[in-house]
Design a protein around this motif. Structure first.
Motif, PDB file in Angstrom:
ATOM      1  N   GLN A  58       0.840  -1.192   0.000  1.00 22.15           N
ATOM      2  CA  GLN A  58       0.000   0.000   0.000  1.00 22.15           C
ATOM      3  C   GLN A  58       0.880   1.248   0.000  1.00 22.15           C
ATOM      4  OE1 GLN A  58      -3.321  -0.267   2.592  1.00 22.15           O
ATOM      5  NE2 GLN A  58      -3.774   1.917   2.586  1.00 22.15           N
ATOM      6  N   PRO A  94      -2.483   2.978   5.893  1.00 18.61           N
ATOM      7  CA  PRO A  94      -3.564   2.001   6.082  1.00 18.61           C
ATOM      8  C   PRO A  94      -4.422   2.376   7.288  1.00 18.61           C
ATOM      9  CG  PRO A  94      -1.362   0.976   5.987  1.00 18.61           C
ATOM     10  CD  PRO A  94      -1.172   2.441   6.242  1.00 18.61           C
ATOM     11  N   GLN A 107      -1.940 -10.326   3.618  1.00 16.74           N
ATOM     12  CA  GLN A 107      -2.688  -9.096   3.892  1.00 16.74           C
ATOM     13  C   GLN A 107      -1.950  -8.177   4.861  1.00 16.74           C
ATOM     14  OE1 GLN A 107      -6.514  -9.532   6.103  1.00 16.74           O
ATOM     15  NE2 GLN A 107      -7.440  -8.750   4.244  1.00 16.74           N
ATOM     16  N   GLN A 159      -2.887  -4.221  -2.277  1.00 18.85           N
ATOM     17  CA  GLN A 159      -3.299  -2.931  -1.723  1.00 18.85           C
ATOM     18  C   GLN A 159      -2.611  -1.752  -2.417  1.00 18.85           C
ATOM     19  OE1 GLN A 159      -5.699  -2.735   0.833  1.00 18.85           O
ATOM     20  NE2 GLN A 159      -5.861  -4.889   0.257  1.00 18.85           N
ATOM     21  N   ASN A 206      -4.917   1.120  -3.039  1.00 22.00           N
ATOM     22  CA  ASN A 206      -5.824   1.441  -1.935  1.00 22.00           C
ATOM     23  C   ASN A 206      -5.385   2.738  -1.256  1.00 22.00           C
ATOM     24  OD1 ASN A 206      -7.444   1.556   0.317  1.00 22.00           O
ATOM     25  ND2 ASN A 206      -6.789  -0.400   1.179  1.00 22.00           N
TER      26      ASN A 206
END
Length: 694
Positions: free
Chosen positions: A28, A32, A121, A403, A406
Motif C-alpha cells: 500500500q 492504512p 494481507q 493494496q 488502496n
C-alpha cells in the motif's frame, strides 16, 4: 559448508526472493487503517507507540523513512514490513531444511505462510505482525539448529543466539512469550541431557536474554526528551514505564480495555467461539491439504528420532498459544471489524502449522521412498503438489491482498481535514479518524493550522501535559478530562474545555462519549459530514444555510458496500456514505422536538435533502429508504407544504417497502408493514375522494 547446507540456503534465498517479488508490488502506498497511522506517526516523531511501546519496530520504521526519502513515510514503512514478511517466510523455509533437508516441504512451509490470506494481507501494510512473524521464524530456525547441533560449542552458540532472539522478540510483541515459555524448559532439558548445563551457562544465557530488551531503553529516552508531538504515556518514572510495558491501561494480555468484570461462563463461551473461528480460518486460509500434511508431519515425525522432539515442541507451542489466546481475546468476534482485529494474532500459530505441514510433506516423501522406492518420482510429485497449491492460493488471494491502489483511509482523513475552517480544533474519537488524521497532520504536514485533540487520550494527565506543551493554542482548564467524576480535583468537563476554547471552531470526529453530557448546557451539535460542529447555544442556526454548506462537503466516489466488512476501508466508506444524510437526519430530529412555527419547514427541508441523495445514487445504505419514507410521512402530516399528498404517500410506501426488501431482519419489520398498510389505505381513500368530487 556441506552441499546440503548450500542447497538449503539457496532454496531459502529463492523463497525470500519469490515472496519479495510477490509482496512489493502489492504494498500500500498510503496510510492504512487501524494502528498503522499511529505506528508510522510514532516513527516520524520518534515518540512512543501505544502499549507496550514497540521500540524495535519504531526504530526500524524510522530507519526505513530515512533510507527512502523519496517515498511517503507510509509507503516506506509499508515496504519495510513487506521485506520483513518475506524474511519471515524464508526463516520458516530454512527451519524445515534443517529438520528434514531441502526440498518441496521447505518451500511449502515458507510459501504456504506467504500466500495465505492473513499473512499476505498484513505483510503489505505497516503493522507489528510481520516483525513478530520474523522472530517466530527465527525461533523455529534456532530451535531446529540447536536440535541438530553436533557439538557442545554449536549448542551453546545457538542457545545464546536464541536467548537474544527471545528478548528482542519480546520488544516487539508480547504474545511471543507463549512460545518462549515452551522453548526455555526444552532447551534447558536438552542441555542437561548432554551434561552441558551449569550455573555459569545459565547466567550467560540470562544476560543474552536481557540484552534483547535493550531497545526498551528508547522509551524513557523519548519520554524524557519530550520532543515528539505525538507520543503515548509517560515513561520517565519506573511506574510509568511498567504501566506501559505491562499494558495496564488495556489489561495485561487482553486485546482491549474491559469496562466490567467478565464471569467464567462468558469467558469460556467467548473462548470456544474464538477457537472455532480460528479453526474455520485454518481450513479457509491454509487449506485442508495443508492441515492434513501438518497432522502427517506430527505423526511421521513422532517415529523419527531426529525430529520427534522438535515436532512435539512445535505442537505444544501451537496448542498453548491457541488456548491462551482464545481465553484472553476479549472482543466480540460476531462484529466483522473486531474479528479482523482478533484474526491477526492467529499468524503466530499459522507459522507453526506451516512448518508442521512442510515436515509432513518431507516425511511423507521420505516414507514413500523408503517403502516403495522411486525417490525421484515422489520428490517430483511433491514439487508439483507444492507449486499447484501455492499457485491456487496466489490466484485466490491476490485480488484481496493487493493494496497498491488502496488510498481509502488517507483520502478519508484528507477530506475531514479539508472540510474544517482555519484554526479549528478537531476532537478525534476512535482509531479511524484519530490515526489517519494524526499521520497526515504530523508526518505529511497537512493543515498545520488546525489542532488535533484525542478525546480518549484527554482522560490521561500525561497527554494533556504533552499537548499543552506542543499545542499552546489549545487551553486546558485542568490536568485531565474525567467524564465519570468531573468533580474531582484538577479535572475538567467537556463543557469547561469548550468554554476555554471559544476562540476556535471545535469539531468532534466521530461523535462524543455518553459519559459527559455537560456540553449540552452551553453548546449544541450541528452535523458537518462525518464530524459535528460544537456551536455555542447563543449562535443562531440557519437550516437552509447549513444545508447548503454541508450538501456536497466531501468529494467521495467510492461505491457503497464495496469493501470487506472486516476492513477499515469498509468503516471509512460507510462513514462517508452516512455523512451525506446527517444534515437531513438532524433537521428531521430537530423538527420532531419542535412545536409551532418552523416545524413544517424543517420537515420539508429534510425531505428535500433525503430525496436528493436517494435519487442521486442507485445503490445506497438501506436506512436511507426508511428515513426518506419517514420524512415523506411527516411532511404529509405537517400540511404537505404544497406537495401532492398522493405523491408523498406513494413515496413513503415505496421506500418503506424497499427498506424491508434490504433489511428483512429488522426488529421493527412488523410495525413497518402495518404502517405501509395504513398508508396504502389512506392513499386509496384519497383516490376515492377525488373520484367522487365532480
Amino acid at each position: 559448508m556441506s552441499a546440503e547446507q548450500r542447497t538449503s540456503w539457496m532454496l531459502t534465498g529463492a523463497t525470500v526472493a519469490g515472496v519479495t517479488a510477490l509482496y512489493v508490488p502489492c504494498v500500500q502506498r498510503t496510510v492504512p487503517g487501524g494502528d498503522s497511522g499511529e505506528l508510522i506517526t510514532t516513527a516520524c516523531e520518534l515518540g512512543v507507540a501505544h502499549p507496550p511501546g514497540y521500540p524495535l519496530f519504531t526504530l526500524l520504521a524510522r530507519i526505513a523513512i530515512c533510507l527512502l526519502p523519496s517515498l511517503s513515510p507510509a509507503h516506506s514503512v509499508n515496504l519495510m514490513c513487506s521485506l520483513l514478511g518475506a524474511a519471515a517466510c524464508g526463516a520458516l523455509c530454512i527451519s524445515v531444511c534443517r529438520l528434514a533437508g531441502p526440498g518441496p516441504g521447505a518451500v511449502l512451509a515458507g510459501g504456504l505462510f506467504a500466500v495465505s490470506r492473513l499473512s499476505w494481507q498484513w505483510s503489505v501494510v505497516a503493522e507489528v505482525f510481520t516483525l513478530n512473524n520474523l522472530f517466530v521464524g527465527l525461533l523455529f530456525f534456532l530451535t531446529a539448529s540447536f536440535h541438530r547441533a553436533e557439538s557442545t560449542t554449536q549448542r551453546r552458540k545457538t542457545a545464546h543466539w536464541g536467548a537474544l532472539c527471545c528478548g528482542l522478540g519480546l520488544c516487539n510483541q508480547h504474545t511471543l512469550v507463549l512460545y518462549v515459555v515452551a522453548i526455555i524448559p526444552w532447551v534447558l532439558q536438552r542441555l542437561h541431557s548432554h551434561r552441558e548445563l551449569s550455573l555459569r551457562g545459565l547466567v550467560s544465557l540470562g544476560v543474552c536474554f536481557l540484552a534483547g530488551f535493550l531497545p526498551y531503553i528508547y522509551l524513557p529516552m523519548s519520554s524524557y526528551l519530550n520532543t515528539a508531538r505525538w507520543s503515548w504515556g509517560d515513561q520517565t518514572t519506573l511506574s510509568g514505564l511498567l504501566t506501559h510495558l505491562l499494558r495496564a491501561e488495556y489489561g495485561t494480555f487482553s486485546l482491549a480495555k474491559s469496562e466490567s468484570s467478565v464471569n467464567l461462563t462468558t469467558m469460556l463461551n467467548s473462548g470456544v467461539n474464538v477457537g472455532s473461528a480460528q479453526l474455520d480460518h485454518c481450513l479457509a486460509d491454509l487449506s485442508l491439504p495443508a492441515l492434513v500434511l501438518a497432522a502427517l508431519g506430527l505423526l511421521l515425525s513422532s517415529w523419527d528420532r531426529m525430529c520427534r522432539s522438535v515436532s512435539w515442541l512445535l505442537t505444544v507451542m501451537l496448542v498453548l498459544y491457541s488456548l491462551f489466546f482464545a481465553w484472553r481475546a476479549n472482543l466480540d468476534i460476531s462484529r466483522p471489524l473486531l474479528l479482523g482485529v482478533v484474526e491477526r494474532f492467529w499468524l503466530q500459530s499459522d507459522a507453526a502449522v506451516c512448518v508442521l505441514a512442510g515436515l509432513g510433506l518431507s516425511r511423507t516423501h521420505s516414507e514413500l521412498e523408503r517403502r516403495l522406492g522411486h525417490g525421484g518420482l515422489w520428490k517430483t510429485t511433491g514439487w508439483v503438489l507444492t507449486m499447484a497449491l501455492l499457485a491456487h492460493m496466489v490466484r485466490t488471494n491476490h485480488r484481496e491482498c493487493d493494496q497498491s491502489r488502496n488510498s481509502v483511509v488517507e483520502r478519508f482523513g484528507r477530506e475531514l481535514l479539508t472540510s474544517v475552517p482555519t484554526d479549528s480544533i478537531i476532537l478525534t474519537r476512535g482509531d479511524l479518524p484519530g490515526n489517519s488524521l494524526r499521520y497526515l497532520y504530523y508526518c505529511q504536514g497537512v493543515r498545520p493550522d488546525v489542532r488535533l485533540v484525542d478525546q480518549e487520550m484527554m482522560t490521561y494527565s500525561w497527554y494533556v501535559a504533552k499537548l499543552a506543551q506542543h499545542h499552546p493554542g489549545v487551553r486546558f482548564p485542568g490536568r485531565w478530562w474525567d467524564p465519570v467524576h468531573p468533580e474531582e480535583k484538577d479535572t475538567f468537563t467537556l463543557e469547561q474545555f469548550l468554554s476555554h476554547n471559544t476562540q476556535r471552531h471545535v469539531f468532534a470526529c466521530i461523535g462524543l462519549p455518553e459519559g459527559d453530557p455537560s456540553w449540552e448546557n452551553s453548546f449544541s451539535r450541528w452535523p458537518m459530514g462525518v464530524c459535528d460542529y460544537l456551536a455555542p447555544l447563543q449562535r443562531q442556526f440557519h437550516p437552509k444555510d447549513w444545508a447548503d454548506r454541508t450538501r456536497n462537503i466531501y468529494n467521495w466516489s467510492e461505491p457503497h458496500d464495496s469493501f470487506h466488512p472486516a476492513s477499515w476501508e469498509h468503516v471509512a466508506n460507510e462513514e462517508m456514505w452516512q455523512a451525506r444524510m446527517k444534515t437531513a437526519f438532524f433537521l428531521f430530529d430537530l423538527a420532531e422536538r419542535m412545536q409551532g412555527e418552523g416545524k413544517a419547514g424543517l420537515f420539508e427541508l429534510s425531505y428535500i435533502l433525503y430525496k436528493e441523495i436517494v435519487e442521486a445514487h442507485s445503490d445506497y445504505p438501506p436506512n436511507w429508504d426508511k428515513n426518506l419514507a419517514l420524512a415523506c410521512e411527516r411532511l404529509l402530516r405537517s400540511g404537505h407544504r404544497g406537495y401532492s399528498p398522493d405523491s408523498l404517500l406513494t413515496c413513503s410506501t415505496q421506500h418503506f417497502s424497499l427498506y424491508l426488501e434490504k433489511e428483512r431482519t429488522d426488529p421493527q419489520a412488523d410495525a413497518i408493514r402495518s404502517a405501509i398498510a395504513h398508508l396504502l389505505q389512506e392513499r386509496d381513500r384519497l383516490s376515492q375522494g377525488r373520484r367522487r368530487t365532480p
